[in-house]
Design an enzyme around this catalytic site. Structure first.
Site, short mmCIF file in Angstrom:
data_model
loop_
_atom_site.label_atom_id
_atom_site.label_comp_id
_atom_site.label_asym_id
_atom_site.label_seq_id
_atom_site.Cartn_x
_atom_site.Cartn_y
_atom_site.Cartn_z
N GLY A 80 -3.26 30.50 -19.91
CA GLY A 80 -3.04 31.51 -20.94
C GLY A 80 -4.21 31.75 -21.87
O GLY A 80 -4.09 32.54 -22.80
N TYR B 285 -19.18 -5.81 -20.60
CA TYR B 285 -17.84 -5.42 -21.04
C TYR B 285 -17.89 -4.27 -22.03
O TYR B 285 -18.93 -3.98 -22.62
CB TYR B 285 -17.11 -6.62 -21.69
CG TYR B 285 -17.69 -7.05 -23.01
CD1 TYR B 285 -17.25 -6.49 -24.21
CD2 TYR B 285 -18.68 -8.03 -23.08
CE1 TYR B 285 -17.79 -6.88 -25.42
CE2 TYR B 285 -19.22 -8.43 -24.28
CZ TYR B 285 -18.77 -7.84 -25.45
OH TYR B 285 -19.31 -8.21 -26.65
N ARG C 125 -7.85 39.20 -12.77
CA ARG C 125 -7.50 37.95 -13.45
C ARG C 125 -8.70 37.04 -13.60
O ARG C 125 -9.59 37.03 -12.75
CB ARG C 125 -6.47 37.16 -12.64
CG ARG C 125 -5.16 37.81 -12.47
CD ARG C 125 -4.37 37.03 -11.41
NE ARG C 125 -3.36 37.84 -10.82
CZ ARG C 125 -2.06 37.74 -11.11
NH1 ARG C 125 -1.63 36.84 -11.93
NH2 ARG C 125 -1.21 38.54 -10.53
N ARG D 174 -2.58 25.76 -7.35
CA ARG D 174 -3.57 24.86 -7.97
C ARG D 174 -2.91 23.51 -8.19
O ARG D 174 -1.67 23.42 -8.20
CB ARG D 174 -4.05 25.43 -9.30
CG ARG D 174 -2.94 25.62 -10.31
CD ARG D 174 -3.43 26.29 -11.57
NE ARG D 174 -2.30 26.62 -12.43
CZ ARG D 174 -2.34 27.47 -13.44
NH1 ARG D 174 -3.44 28.08 -13.74
NH2 ARG D 174 -1.27 27.70 -14.17
N SER E 60 -23.77 -7.03 -28.91
CA SER E 60 -22.63 -6.12 -28.83
C SER E 60 -23.03 -4.84 -29.55
O SER E 60 -23.39 -4.87 -30.72
CB SER E 60 -21.41 -6.76 -29.50
OG SER E 60 -20.34 -5.86 -29.46
#
Ligand code: PEP
Ligand code: MG
Length: 907
Positions: free
Chosen positions: A107, A884, A98, A371, A797
């Protein structure tokens, strides 16, 4: 010392540990740890992720040579612990092979089970187990799986036929049976012969009989699967680096298909949808692992409580349930008790919700995997807070457990109660992943993609999903499947994506060929609207209305933890009082970007705007601007009010003017009539605004510097609005922002106009207010000369949308055409317009930050490009010590979590 490439485990010993997940993959690391804490795990070994990288660099032969001796020695170790021999006819050992990457990719990569079988070994297995049917069933499965995975016979598209499935279907038709379990031993023997013939026909080679040849084929196939298309798509979606590679786990097989005392299943220690502390899971008697996840047989519940809930949802009576669908607790009480004890042990040990795979072979329980379980955003928040309240984890760990982007799921609308009462339920399935989804029915993943590209909302309807459907699932509003349980591929992947999913709606009839679905006796076609309720499993006809969700309790508690640790503020990009109010509810500390141009598009305003643009001279422009002034002022008043007490950054007009004028003849004619101009004049004026590269053209402060009266009007509207609000007792902090500056003089000229206008308004009103003038840093030259620019800016900014555009030289409007290909070819790892390019654009931001602070240490620094709400970019901003980040209202909570995480991690 020679690099260690293989780590063995078994019988309570292991060479690896849980904290070695980078090297051993998540599965390998936890298999090792489970051994160490006394959980029964079949013995085996893990080939490291580094070997995968070597495999991709040096190729198959070189790597096989490199690990050959170690693999042989590791197999000998497993043989010793199992008391059997790989490839032996009398006492054979079979193994599973695996994949197992650092993070789980459900998957996406390959697995081979029952490896080691051939025509002679199968007889040995039959004798040893005393169960001939089991031996041949395993052999049949092995040839099929090996053919699909290792020999490349898996169908490549929805139109291809799986040769093995075709053979099985034919055989069933011949025998007049419907289930795999109805095959006799002779049927299975026939199938193996037919399967092997199909292999020969497809590949031109005989099916390999040597166990060792099979093993090397499988190991290499798992390494190859790291580079398959599904895995690549998944990595791109979740930003998993290619360099990580996958480990390969080889383990002694234990069999869940040995008869009625054997079973296999998957389980979660808590509810992965809601986060409730409820052990739950599904199992199948006499089956192998892939039967549960593939959704081919509908599995049964592990706990009796879960089984009763499930039966209720399915409308099955208690009598029927207990006799036909007993829980594991009812069917195998001792093994179930042991499983319940083990799940608690694992959760207590890992201190997080676990997702387990187990197999019961002849009444003995084995764990095959544990897991941290994938979960919805709601479950993520609840589980972390529950563990915190129980004292299992501290608040910093709570923060660490937040996948910031997942919070988004909690912020979106749910079905309105009244609308639900009216809604017509047309089908019922399992509530596999919560949410409210409304969309048009599509049946194929590629159609989902194509429709979504045309901005159509779709619900992907499948009998069952497979990893190939991933892209389609990503763009769909929701997913509905006819088959499969709570742990089917569709359910697990949807929960991971936070996408609404109803699975296992057994009564719906999907017809792929006709592109129809029958629900409650009515046929729905592709393109018909349906709605899904992922929290109840209900499917409704048509579109059902939605409302905003509640945001208190655990969500608020998480936000409080963010507040405790964050260093940066999170502001919002909002242009209307409504958006500002939403953002404030989410905890925004002000507005970082108010794009004033958005206000010009509404109703009558666009007319005044067009008048201004088409005016022949300054006097005409001023006349039109007079009409715009009161409208702008009242908009700003609304926003100041919504942001009472907080800073509001308002940006002056930015886009190229042609965006405001009509381009169609009919509207041009209307405009001409209104303005008393001829159509020809209007056409000429509009054409004159056309530019080859408008994004690099007459826009930003270039407008304000060529038409100063525009800046004057906007500055006046802002200052007047601020004073009016001040008079009402509202606390206003206006910050006026000049866009697209590249030369300090551009900013200086604009700042002069703003200050002169403010002075005038103060005199007129007999009142003053403090305000700031700053600039966006979005032109590379501005970043490079940020020390000069800082001289006349109160704040910077970073406009990383334009800064990215101009640093890469990629047009924001056109880059979509090639970015996808660039990512596929690996030229770019991510879309730089979504995830900040720290190396290039980030270096400019860093330089501007340092240069700006060198002349003005207290200069306020923020970011307002799209990156301001993207977690990795927010972390980068924190590392530079920005004050910010600013992002759209719905990303405020995400940015708050990312900022707090960064503060904790970078402390
Ligand atoms: C920017 O360029 O990053 C920005 C915020 O401005 P806009 O997207 O409006 O150009
Ligand atoms: Mg910009």
């Amino acid at each position: 010392m020679e690099k260690k490439r293989i780590y063995k485990f078994g019988n309570g010993h292991a060479e690896g540990r849980a904290d070695m997940r980078n090297l051993l993959g998540g599965k390998g690391a936890n298999l090792a740890e489970m051994n160490l804490i006394g959980v029964p795990v079949p013995p085996g070994f893990t080939i490291t992720t580094e070997v995968c990288t070597e495999y991709n660099q040096h190729g198959k032969e070189a790597v096989v040579e490199l690990i050959k001796k170690d693999v042989e020695e590791a197999i000998a170790h497993v043989e010793e612990l199992m008391g059997s021999k790989f490839g032996d006819k009398e006492n054979p050992l079979l193994v599973s092979v695996r994949s197992g990457a650092r993070v789980s990719m459900p998957g996406m990569m390959d697995t081979v089970l029952n490896l080691g079988l051939n025509d002679e070994v199968v007889e040995g297995i039959a004798r040893k187990s005393g169960n001939e049917r089991f031996a041949w069933d395993s052999y049949r499965r092995f040839v099929q799986m090996y053919g699909d995975v290792v020999l490349g016979m898996k169908p490549k598209s929805k139109d291809d036929i799986d040769p093995f499935e075709e053979i099985m279907e034919k055989k069933k038709a011949e025998k007049g049976i419907t289930l795999d379990t109805e095959f006799t031993v002779d049927d299975l023997k026939d199938l193996v012969v037919l399967f092997k013939a199909a292999v020969k026909e497809c590949t031109g080679k005989d099916f390999p009989t040597s166990s060792w040849e099979q093993l090397w084929g499988a190991i290499c196939a798992v390494f190859d699967s790291w580079m398959n298309e599904r895995a690549i798509t998944y990595r791109q979606m979740y930003q998993i680096p290619e360099e990580w590679g996958t480990a390969v786990n080889v383990q002694a097989m234990v069999f869940g298909n040995m008869g009625n005392t054997s079973a296999t299943g998957v389980a979660f220690t808590r509810d992965a949808s809601t986060g409730e502390d409820l052990f739950n899971g599904e199992y199948l008697i006499n089956a192998q692992g892939e039967d549960v996840v593939a959704g081919i047989r509908t599995p049964q519940q592990i706990t009796t409580e879960g089984s009763r809930r499930w039966a209720k949802l399915q409308g099955i009576s208690e009598e029927d349930r207990a006799s036909k669908y007993p829980s594991l607790e009812e069917a195998m009480p001792e093994c179930a008790a042991q499983l319940i004890e083990t799940q608690q042990k694992l959760e207590d040990y890992f201190k997080d919700m676990q997702d387990l795979e187990f197999t019961i072979q002849d009444n003995k329980l084995w764990l095959l995997q544990t897991r941290n379980g994938k979960r919805t955003g709601a479950a993520m928040v609840k589980i972390a807070m529950d563990l915190y309240r129980d004292g299992e984890i501290d608040d910093k760990t709570v923060l660490k457990r937040m996948e910031a982007n997942k919070l988004d799921e909690l912020l979106h609308p749910v079905f309105a109660k009244e609308a639900l009462q009216q809604a017509k339920v047309i089908a019922k399935g399992l509530p596999a992943s919560p949410g409210a989804a409304t969309g048009k029915i599509v049946f194929f993943a590629d159609d989902a993609e194509a429709w979504a590209e045309k901005r159509k909302k779709v619900v992907l309807v499948r009998i069952e999903t497979s990893p190939e459907d991933l892209r389609g699932m990503t763009v769909a509003q929701g997913i509905l499947t006819a088959r499969g349980g709570m742990t089917s591929h569709a359910a697990v992947v949807a929960r991971g994506m936070g996408k609404c999913c109803v699975s296992g709606a057994g009564d719906i009839k999907v017809d792929y060929k006709a592109r129809t679905i029958e629900m409650s006796g009515k046929v729905y076609k592709e393109g018909d609207w349906i709605s899904l309720n992922g929290s109840t499993g209900e499917v409704y006809e048509g579109q059902v209305a939605t409302v905003d969700p509640e945001l208190s309790g655990d969500f608020a508690a998480i936000m409080d933890i963010c507040e405790k640790y964050t260093k940066m503020d999170v502001r919002t990009n909002a242009d209307t009082p409504k958006d500002a109010a939403i953002a404030r509810k989410f905890g925004a500390k002000g507005i970082g970007l108010c794009r004033t141009e958005h206000m010009f598009f509404e109703g009558e305003r666009i007319k005044a705007m067009r008048e201004m643009i088409l005016a022949k001279d300054t006097a005409g422009r001023k006349e039109a601007l007079k009409k715009l002034l009161p409208m702008q002022r009242s908009d700003f008043e609304g926003i100041f009010e919504a942001m009472d007490g907080l800073g509001v950054t308002i940006r002056l007009l930015d886009p190229p003017l042609h965006e405001f004028v009509p381009h169609q003849l009919a509207t041009q004619k209307e405009l001409a009539d209104e303005m008393g101009m001829t159509l020809e004049e209007v056409k000429l004026a509009c054409d004159a605004l056309e530019e080859f590269n408008p994004m690099l053209g007459h826009r930003g402060c270039r407008l304000g510097n060529t038409y100063p009266e525009i800046t004057e009007m906007q500055a006046r509207a802002i200052i007047e609005a601020a004073l009016n609000m001040k008079a009402k007792g509202i606390i206003v902090h206006p910050e006026i922002m000049v866009p697209l500056v590249g030369i300090v003089t551009e900013l200086k000229m604009q700042a002069d106009i703003i200050h002169a206008t403010a002075k005038k308004v103060f005199e007129e009103k007999g009142d003053t207010i403090e305000y700031k003038v700053g600039t966006m840093i979005e032109v590379p030259r501005a970043a490079v000369t940020a020390d000069e620019i800082a001289e006349c800016a109160d704040f910077f900014s970073f406009g990383t949308n334009d800064l990215t555009q101009m640093t890469f030289g990629y047009s924001r409007d056109d880059a979509g055409k090639f970015l996808k290909i660039y990512r596929e070819k690996g030229i770019l790892k991510n879309d730089p317009f979504q995830i900040l390019d720290q190396k290039g654009v980030g270096a400019l931001i860093k330089m501007a930050t340092e240069k700006g602070r060198s002349v003005k240490p207290q200069i306020k620094l923020g970011i307002c490009g799209e990156h301001g709400g993207e977690p990795s970019s927010v972390q980068f901003c924190n590392s530079l010590g920005l004050n910010y980040v600013s992002c759209s209202p719905f990303r405020v909570p995400i940015a708050r979590v990312a900022a707090a995480q960064a503060a904790v991690e970078q402390a």
